[in-house]
Design a protein around this motif. Structure first.
Motif, PDB file in Angstrom:
ATOM      1  N   GLU A 107     115.149  57.543  45.306  1.00  0.00           N
ATOM      2  CA  GLU A 107     114.728  58.799  44.682  1.00  0.00           C
ATOM      3  C   GLU A 107     115.912  59.612  44.192  1.00  0.00           C
ATOM      4  OE1 GLU A 107     111.481  60.998  45.348  1.00  0.00           O
ATOM      5  OE2 GLU A 107     110.385  59.542  46.552  1.00  0.00           O
ATOM      6  N   TYR A 153      94.293  55.619  43.181  1.00  0.00           N
ATOM      7  CA  TYR A 153      94.906  56.437  44.248  1.00  0.00           C
ATOM      8  C   TYR A 153      95.363  57.785  43.699  1.00  0.00           C
ATOM      9  CZ  TYR A 153      98.328  57.732  47.903  1.00  0.00           C
ATOM     10  OH  TYR A 153      99.026  58.387  48.891  1.00  0.00           O
ATOM     11  N   SER A 155      97.772  61.229  44.898  1.00  0.00           N
ATOM     12  CA  SER A 155      98.584  61.972  45.860  1.00  0.00           C
ATOM     13  C   SER A 155      98.353  63.454  45.574  1.00  0.00           C
ATOM     14  CB  SER A 155     100.050  61.589  45.693  1.00  0.00           C
ATOM     15  OG  SER A 155     100.865  62.466  46.437  1.00  0.00           O
ATOM     16  N   HIS A 407     100.113  68.415  51.176  1.00  0.00           N
ATOM     17  CA  HIS A 407     100.481  68.483  49.765  1.00  0.00           C
ATOM     18  C   HIS A 407      99.900  69.734  49.131  1.00  0.00           C
ATOM     19  CE1 HIS A 407     102.701  65.091  48.296  1.00  0.00           C
ATOM     20  NE2 HIS A 407     101.947  64.208  48.914  1.00  0.00           N
ATOM     21  N   ALA A 471     103.949  55.111  52.235  1.00  0.00           N
ATOM     22  CA  ALA A 471     103.181  56.103  52.999  1.00  0.00           C
ATOM     23  C   ALA A 471     102.099  55.458  53.857  1.00  0.00           C
ATOM     24  CB  ALA A 471     102.545  57.113  52.050  1.00  0.00           C
ATOM     25  N   ASN A 496     110.461  55.099  43.384  1.00  0.00           N
ATOM     26  CA  ASN A 496     110.254  54.936  44.826  1.00  0.00           C
ATOM     27  C   ASN A 496     109.820  53.502  45.143  1.00  0.00           C
ATOM     28  OD1 ASN A 496     107.364  54.701  44.663  1.00  0.00           O
ATOM     29  ND2 ASN A 496     107.214  56.937  44.535  1.00  0.00           N
ATOM     30  N   GLU A 553     100.466  64.599  33.346  1.00  0.00           N
ATOM     31  CA  GLU A 553      99.467  63.755  34.019  1.00  0.00           C
ATOM     32  C   GLU A 553      98.142  63.727  33.264  1.00  0.00           C
ATOM     33  OE1 GLU A 553     100.963  64.033  38.649  1.00  0.00           O
ATOM     34  OE2 GLU A 553      99.590  65.548  37.896  1.00  0.00           O
ATOM     35  N   THR A 662     107.586  60.649  51.960  1.00  0.00           N
ATOM     36  CA  THR A 662     108.447  59.476  51.805  1.00  0.00           C
ATOM     37  C   THR A 662     109.720  59.805  51.025  1.00  0.00           C
ATOM     38  OG1 THR A 662     107.439  58.730  49.749  1.00  0.00           O
ATOM     39  CG2 THR A 662     106.409  58.003  51.804  1.00  0.00           C
ATOM     40  N   TYR A 732     108.801  59.022  60.169  1.00  0.00           N
ATOM     41  CA  TYR A 732     108.043  58.291  59.159  1.00  0.00           C
ATOM     42  C   TYR A 732     108.836  58.427  57.877  1.00  0.00           C
ATOM     43  CZ  TYR A 732     104.902  60.209  55.416  1.00  0.00           C
ATOM     44  OH  TYR A 732     104.326  60.624  54.250  1.00  0.00           O
ATOM     45  N   ASN A 736     106.427  53.027  59.629  1.00  0.00           N
ATOM     46  CA  ASN A 736     105.106  52.551  59.192  1.00  0.00           C
ATOM     47  C   ASN A 736     104.855  51.061  59.405  1.00  0.00           C
ATOM     48  OD1 ASN A 736     103.153  54.421  58.658  1.00  0.00           O
ATOM     49  ND2 ASN A 736     103.962  54.948  56.649  1.00  0.00           N
TER      50      ASN A 736
HETATM   51  N1  LIG Z   1     103.592  56.908  59.780  1.00  0.00           N
HETATM   52  C1  LIG Z   1     103.156  57.948  59.083  1.00  0.00           C
HETATM   53  N2  LIG Z   1     102.639  57.742  57.874  1.00  0.00           N
HETATM   54  C2  LIG Z   1     102.201  58.794  57.142  1.00  0.00           C
HETATM   55  C3  LIG Z   1     102.246  60.106  57.664  1.00  0.00           C
HETATM   56  C4  LIG Z   1     102.796  60.305  58.961  1.00  0.00           C
HETATM   57  O1  LIG Z   1     102.867  61.447  59.481  1.00  0.00           O
HETATM   58  N3  LIG Z   1     103.246  59.209  59.634  1.00  0.00           N
HETATM   59  N4  LIG Z   1     101.759  61.131  56.919  1.00  0.00           N
HETATM   60  C5  LIG Z   1     100.742  60.827  55.919  1.00  0.00           C
HETATM   61  C6  LIG Z   1     100.485  61.986  55.062  1.00  0.00           C
HETATM   62  S1  LIG Z   1     100.061  63.444  55.873  1.00  0.00           S
HETATM   63  C7  LIG Z   1     100.525  61.936  53.724  1.00  0.00           C
HETATM   64  S2  LIG Z   1      99.996  63.295  52.814  1.00  0.00           S
HETATM   65  C8  LIG Z   1     100.954  60.713  53.015  1.00  0.00           C
HETATM   66  C9  LIG Z   1     101.780  61.004  51.761  1.00  0.00           C
HETATM   67  O2  LIG Z   1     101.627  59.989  50.873  1.00  0.00           O
HETATM   68  P1  LIG Z   1     101.996  60.145  49.318  1.00  0.00           P
HETATM   69  O3  LIG Z   1     101.437  61.411  48.785  1.00  0.00           O
HETATM   70  O4  LIG Z   1     101.574  58.881  48.652  1.00  0.00           O
HETATM   71  O5  LIG Z   1     103.575  60.168  49.355  1.00  0.00           O
HETATM   72  P2  LIG Z   1     104.707  61.158  48.875  1.00  0.00           P
HETATM   73  O6  LIG Z   1     105.899  60.757  49.652  1.00  0.00           O
HETATM   74  O7  LIG Z   1     104.289  62.561  48.991  1.00  0.00           O
HETATM   75  O8  LIG Z   1     104.926  60.756  47.345  1.00  0.00           O
HETATM   76  C10 LIG Z   1     106.173  60.933  46.768  1.00  0.00           C
HETATM   77  C11 LIG Z   1     106.233  60.418  45.360  1.00  0.00           C
HETATM   78  O9  LIG Z   1     105.358  61.175  44.531  1.00  0.00           O
HETATM   79  C12 LIG Z   1     105.875  61.192  43.202  1.00  0.00           C
HETATM   80  N5  LIG Z   1     105.695  62.551  42.689  1.00  0.00           N
HETATM   81  C13 LIG Z   1     106.285  63.683  43.117  1.00  0.00           C
HETATM   82  N6  LIG Z   1     105.847  64.737  42.395  1.00  0.00           N
HETATM   83  C14 LIG Z   1     104.954  64.261  41.504  1.00  0.00           C
HETATM   84  C15 LIG Z   1     104.130  64.838  40.506  1.00  0.00           C
HETATM   85  O10 LIG Z   1     104.147  66.042  40.260  1.00  0.00           O
HETATM   86  N7  LIG Z   1     103.312  63.990  39.811  1.00  0.00           N
HETATM   87  C16 LIG Z   1     103.283  62.648  40.037  1.00  0.00           C
HETATM   88  N8  LIG Z   1     102.422  61.890  39.330  1.00  0.00           N
HETATM   89  N9  LIG Z   1     104.065  62.071  40.957  1.00  0.00           N
HETATM   90  C17 LIG Z   1     104.864  62.864  41.687  1.00  0.00           C
HETATM   91  C18 LIG Z   1     107.330  60.809  43.250  1.00  0.00           C
HETATM   92  O11 LIG Z   1     107.502  59.624  42.479  1.00  0.00           O
HETATM   93  C19 LIG Z   1     107.594  60.563  44.743  1.00  0.00           C
HETATM   94  O12 LIG Z   1     108.341  59.396  44.946  1.00  0.00           O
HETATM   95  O13 LIG Z   1     101.721  59.882  53.909  1.00  0.00           O
HETATM   96  C20 LIG Z   1     101.015  59.570  55.106  1.00  0.00           C
HETATM   97  N10 LIG Z   1     101.721  58.563  55.881  1.00  0.00           N
END
Ligand SMILES: Nc1nc2c(c(=O)[nH]1)N[C@H]1C(S)=C(S)[C@@H](COP(=O)(O)OP(=O)(O)OC[C@H]3O[C@@H](n4cnc5c(=O)[nH]c(N)nc54)[C@H](O)[C@@H]3O)O[C@H]1N2
Ligand SMILES: Nc1nc2c(c(=O)[nH]1)N[C@H]1C(S)=C(S)[C@@H](COP(=O)(O)OP(=O)(O)OC[C@H]3O[C@@H](n4cnc5c(=O)[nH]c(N)nc54)[C@H](O)[C@@H]3O)O[C@H]1N2
Ligand SMILES: [Mo]
Length: 776
Positions: A107, A153, A155, A407, A471, A496, A553, A662, A732, A736
């Protein structure tokens, strides 16, 4: 690690304050765009600026205030970098090589600036035109024998407008396959609240904190993840109200806090304690804690009744609830022994918390991932609702349920229909507006999507943001599942892991972020988001986009939709010229949005309302339903429980101070005293001793799950910490690989990221069997 940089030095300063300012400044400099970013920051959460892409905490309406926090500043900086990842960058680096790099490295390379296609023959991404990219996706989608072979999917950064268009497109295409980040996050809150109070959102407004007599914070680390919440909590304490924290770790941010925007406080270093009591239950012990409190309350009620008084709110219980009798009976039948064993608190502590609850006329209970990412999360949330209901703490001022979202627009995305189990009413409204019949059958959430990819049932995977590969649980299984797809499409701002673990074909579609100006035919467009308090407000970028080849988007979704469906069911391009037209559709379909375009002109936005807050219970019974679950005999699913030995631990996976999910901004975790390191495991000092380990020793972590698969990560340093014996914590997403795909919440299907049964072994120098997100 060198000797100069000890992994662990306890952080002695208060949360926020000078430390926070120093760190913000360092991150500014790292983004290589310092002046531009200072300007950008000042626009964060301002009426004329953009919504902070950090967390979903709300704002009191006060235009005079600067509204950003240290971690919001990091999120803004990270997006507003001057570094870029384009075809030239990709020509220099193969995908296999990039995949050996850390998440931090990926990143850090900067913003994605042009659409690219993966070429398996060369193992490089190459430039592609938008038209080619759209038609490649359309071809893949249109050649499936069922629309359910695709999954979409989301986010939670996606705006309401993007999310609405996305679900319109996918439903017009024919599927309800909407896995989304909330499946891994607050799904249990949505499910638990809907099935008890008839709406899956928090019942309070931010001003309720000013009226609460007591606030209970469960399983949450606001100092890092919702820093602006600390200010609210501090006000609660300063007003003399009670603040009770329940967290398995002693989190610095919750222990002490000083406000970085209040110079006098910083000069005098007069930080005030934010918590009046801090309880450290065992991982997964919260349901037992609440049950114990209710057991105490029952006794108090019986005593009060003898004097003709009451502790319970009987009017509320009779008029507004169903199921209180069986629930209280269930509580009486649960033994103190079972409660205390699971809770990990003493009976006195539970008694104390119950007394605070009983003496407060209005109580808010907040929670986050420490509650939602367990096997019994829905039952725990039901228990919390029951506790609130006992004294009518639902739908009265200064009281209510407050799941603090992650988020910044994850709640809004759900409101817009990102839901694999849409309501009948929503589908009917879609049909009425757009004159097509949306698919009626249930779609796939995250865990089921991975299973379907693995089983060859989902072939096309499109991601509106996020980082699915990192994630999600069971990293190896997920990677193999993604690789089986015909096509994976990532709409992203930054490079990523999910761009590197590809289907047979793969596309990167670079999009604008919150901070960027979104120029369209009718001028710069705004989007809208919804915070944790159901406030909807507008957000407009302030920076010129880095590249003309980045698209918004909504524009990307419209492009894919038009290529796939033509002008069905709408003329997609006309919606993009002016997002008001998208909002008109939203107003017609989603309840609470009438007059949308006018209402977002109001400073501070508008409140969507909440039926439970009005004591209007949208449940089959027309009342709040109080569920009575047995206290589980173990917090683990059977496949893990069966494998437990005396050496086993329960591991929770959590966020450091220098990451956004992440996205890893840096390698420090200031409040927990960690420097330059992420591969650490927090452990009780007595456990280090008991197992004959040394502080700082490297270990491997292997998870226990009865399916014969070895899930193991290696090279994690033992860090002694204030954590209950038998419990561990590590960051995390590195952990994972340890979360088995089948280990998920009952009813919620959320991966059990906060309760993984594991065993430690001295680090395996041969590194056999090591799995890690960074070198899959
Ligand atoms: N082991 C473990 N796993 C977990 C968790 C945990 O506590 N432990 N937590 C969970 C939780 S709560 C969540 S919410 C998920 C998160 O899961 P995700 O939402 O899938 O992951 P993020 O890391 O938030 O995503 C980051 C990526 O989003 C993209 N991005 C950033 N801003 C924007 C934007 O404005 N538009 C677009 N299109 N892309 C963008 C970038 O490319 C960046 O690399 O993970 C989950 N996974
Ligand atoms: N800067 C920053 N902000 C963020 C994010 C980020 O990564 N970085 N992520 C965003 C997202 S998507 C989300 S969902 C939120 C996450 O916000 P949080 O839920 O605060 O995130 P976690 O780091 O997972 O922290 C969980 C907390 O719960 C505690 N805990 C774990 N298990 C238990 C338990 O069984 N019982 C109790 N009582 N406590 C427990 C942990 O010790 C930890 O303090 O933050 C959002 N905001
Ligand atoms: Mo989240």
């Amino acid at each position: 690690m060198t000797n100069k940089t000890h992994t662990y030095t306890p952080y002695k300063g208060p949360a926020g304050g000078w430390g926070a300012l120093k760190s913000t400044a360092q991150h500014w400099l790292k983004s290589e765009n310092a002046t531009r970013n200072i300007f950008t920051l000042l626009k964060t959460n301002q009426p004329q600026g953009f919504d902070c892409p950090g967390c979903a905490w709300g704002e009191k309406h006060d235009p005079a205030k600067i509204r950003f926090c240290e971690n919001g500043a990091k999120a803004v900086n990270w997006e507003a970098t001057s570094r870029k990842v384009d075809a030239e960058f990709m020509a220099q680096h193969s995908v296999s090589w990039l995949n050996t790099q850390s998440d931090y490295f990926l990143e850090y390379q900067g913003r994605l600036t042009e659409p690219m296609r993966y070429n398996p023959a060369t193992d490089h991404y190459e430039a592609i035109s938008w038209t080619q990219a759209f038609s490649q996706i359309a071809n893949a989608l249109n050649s499936q024998n069922s629309p359910d072979n695709a999954a979409f999917y989301t986010s939670g950064r996606a705006s309401n407008e993007a999310a609405f268009l996305y679900q319109l497109f996918a439903r017009a295409y024919g599927t309800n396959n909407f896995p989304d980040c909330s499946n891994m996050c607050h799904e249990a809150s949505g499910y638990g609240l809907t099935s008890s109070i008839g709406i899956g959102k928090g019942t309070i407004e931010i001003d309720d904190f000013e009226r609460a007599d007591a606030v209970f914070v469960f399983g949450q680390n606001p100092g890092t993840n919702h820093p602006r919440m600390l200010e609210t909590l501090k006000e609660v304490v300063q007003r003399g109200a009670q603040l009770l924290t329940f967290n398995t770790l002693k989190e610095r941010g919750l222990e002490r806090f000083q406000n970085p925007q209040n110079p006098i406080e910083m000069l005098t270093n007069s930080s005030k304690p934010t918590n009046t009591a801090y309880y450290t239950p065992k991982i997964g012990g919260d349901m037992a804690v609440v049950r114990g409190m209710v057991k105490v309350l029952i006794e108090m009620e019986e005593n009060a009744q003898r004097e003709g008084k009451a502790v319970f709110d009987h009017d509320f219980i009779t008029q507004h609830t169903q199921g209180m009798g069986p629930y209280l009976e269930r509580v009486k039948q649960t033994s103190w022994n079972d409660i205390l064993n699971q809770a990990g608190l003493t009976r006195e502590e539970i008694q104390q918390a119950a007394e605070v609850y009983a003496h407060a006329n209005s109580v808010i209970i907040t929670w986050a991932m420490g509650i939602t990412q367990h096997h019994h999360s829905v039952a725990t949330i039901h228990e919390i609702v029951n506790l609130l209901a006992l004294r009518g703490n639902l739908g009265k001022p200064g009281a209510g349920a407050c799941p603090v979202r992650g988020h910044s627009n994850v709640q809004g995305d759900r409101t817009m229909g990102i839901n694999e189990r849409p309501s009948r009413a929503f589908l009917d409204a879609m049909e009425k507006r757009f004159h097509f019949t949306p698919p009626q059958h249930e779609g796939l959430a995250v865990v089921d999507t991975i299973r379907a990819m693995r089983d060859g049932k989902v072939k096309v995977f499109v991601a509106l943001g996020g980082n699915f590969a990192a994630a999600t649980p069971d990293s190896q299984a997920t990677a193999a599942a993604l690789e089986k797809c015909d096509l994976t499409v990532q709409i992203s701002t930054k490079l990523n892991r999910s761009h590197l673990i590809t289907g047979k074909e793969a596309l990167i579609l670079p999009c604008l972020g919150r901070t960027d100006i979104d120029h369209q035919a009718n001028g710069a467009q705004k989007v809208t988001v919804e915070d944790s308090f159901s406030m909807i407000h507008a957000s407009g970028g302030v920076l010129e986009p880095m590249s003309k080849l980045q698209k918004s988007e909504p524009a990307i979704i419209a492009g894919i939709a038009e290529a796939t469906l033509g002008n069905h069911p709408v003329e997609w391009s006309s919606l993009i010229a002016n997002y008001d037209t998208i909002r008109e559709h939203i107003a017609a379909v989603v309840p609470g949005f009438s007059g949308f375009n006018q209402r977002i002109l109001q400073d501070g936005g508008f409140y969507l309302g909440n039926s439970a807050r009005e004591r209007n219970w949208k449940t089959p019974a027309g009342k709040a339903i109080l569920h009575s679950h047995p206290l589980p005999d173990s917090i683990l699913p059977k496949q893990a429980k069966d494998m437990l030995t005396e050496k086993s631990f329960i591991l929770q996976t959590l966020r450091s101070h220098d990451q956004y999910n992440t996205t890893i901004y840096g390698l420090n975790d200031r409040y927990r005293g960690i420097k330059n390191e992420r591969k650490v495991v927090f452990i009780n000092p007595a456990d280090i001793k008991r197992l004959g380990y040394q502080e700082g020793q490297k270990v491997s972590i292997r998870s226990l799950w009865n399916d014969g698969i070895v899930r193991k990560i290696d090279g994690f340093k033992l860090v002694p910490y204030s954590i209950p014996a038998g419990n561990l914590a590590a960051y995390y997403p590195e952990t994972n690989p340890l979360v088995p795909l089948d280990s998920h919440g009952e009813f919620s299907n959320t991966p059990t990221s906060k309760s993984i049964a594991v065993e430690l072994e001295p680090s395996d120098t041969k590194r056999n069997g090591e799995l890690s997100v960074t070198n899959l």
